[in-house]
Design a protein around this motif. Sequence first.
Motif, PDB file in Angstrom:
ATOM      1  N   ILE A  98      26.547 -17.191  35.949  1.00 14.93           N
ATOM      2  CA  ILE A  98      25.092 -17.310  35.764  1.00 14.93           C
ATOM      3  C   ILE A  98      24.690 -16.502  34.535  1.00 14.93           C
ATOM      4  O   ILE A  98      25.435 -15.650  34.066  1.00 14.93           O
ATOM      5  N   TYR A 106      17.582 -25.499  36.469  1.00 13.28           N
ATOM      6  CA  TYR A 106      18.799 -25.509  37.281  1.00 13.28           C
ATOM      7  C   TYR A 106      18.831 -26.618  38.315  1.00 13.28           C
ATOM      8  O   TYR A 106      19.527 -26.527  39.320  1.00 13.28           O
ATOM      9  N   ARG A 122      18.061 -18.006  40.901  1.00 13.76           N
ATOM     10  CA  ARG A 122      18.444 -19.330  40.382  1.00 13.76           C
ATOM     11  C   ARG A 122      18.267 -20.406  41.444  1.00 13.76           C
ATOM     12  O   ARG A 122      17.747 -21.488  41.176  1.00 13.76           O
TER      13      ARG A 122
END
Length: 339
Positions: A177, A235, A325
């Motif tokens: 990430i 995402y 995320r």
Amino acid sequence: MFDTKLLRPTRENISYCAELIKSGEVVGMPTETVYGLAADAFNETAVKKIFEAKGRPADNPLIVHISDISMLKALSGDVPLLAYELAERFWPGPLTMVLPKADKVPLITSGGLDTVGIRMPKSALARELIDACEVPLAAPSANLSGSPSPTSARHVFSDLNGLIAAILDGGECEVGIESTVISLEGSGVRILRPGIITKEDLMTVSSTVFIDDGVLSEVSKDQKAASPGMKYKHYSPKARVVLVDGSLDKFLEYAKSHADENTYLMCFDGDRVPGNFNTVYYGKHSFEQAKRLFKVLRELDDLNAETVFARVPDKSGAGLAVYNRILRAAAFEIVRVGE
Ligand code: AMP
Ligand code: MG
């Protein structure tokens, strides 16, 4: 249109990619966090190509990557002592510092802001490429804007084939990430985007570390965000992702009454899930989850998942980054089912 080349990381290929970048092209670059889409940070025309290839909104700034601390001065005329202390402790590594921008950095690179995000990646390959280019490289994640970030050269190829000249294949990203993004406030630090360098890590250098409100709550498009990336859809696989917050038993009860044949469960390794559910697993501990999250979100697309019920990760330490995320992948949709 390009005949996008996927290149093994040989010395010749690194030089070839550097030549492409020096001539104003963009190249997929491996880093330890996710793959970046790199161009000469000082070349406006080249940086414009990054925005075009990704379909990135013009006000979303790029992170500029350096290979040596001596490059910092060309990017920011005003580097406080705290920045050097943080660099000493965390660079090379997944920490981006937002600093006042030098005039030499074009506004297109900084998304129109008078600050610029700067990072020295840990990936030796990334630093070799920057060295060979002899300029700092502006590089956002090498995905189409909005889709899950790329953690392998294949991911970059699948999003940007035909749109960029080449991709340097450095294998799977170690972290998985994006970097922790911080700004400095006097002797304090504000986290704009969490990463695997945590609040606790930063507190070993600065005693005051804030987490910006935008990290865990929704920032609307017309609101002024501390970090523009907070505003945008992020995402996301094609499927609708729902975070189902509660114990495994309650999660499975919910799934039983709400899942259909195109629903996938996104669970932790070790969860005991009845075989009649479609299930993918994204690790158990925060570091594994960070490494696998985007890969699994992309796999869900390959599986044609329509709906995904995801278990909520631990939010402590590096887990906050995973949660940040997945929360965006879910467009902030959470169902609480209890313990
Ligand atoms: P990406 O490289 O795709 O992960 O995106 C970089 C992100 O870093 C942006 O979306 C911003 O949220 C953040 N960022 C980069 N530069 C700045 C800056 N000057 N000020 C605030 N945030 C920044
Ligand atoms: Mg990105």
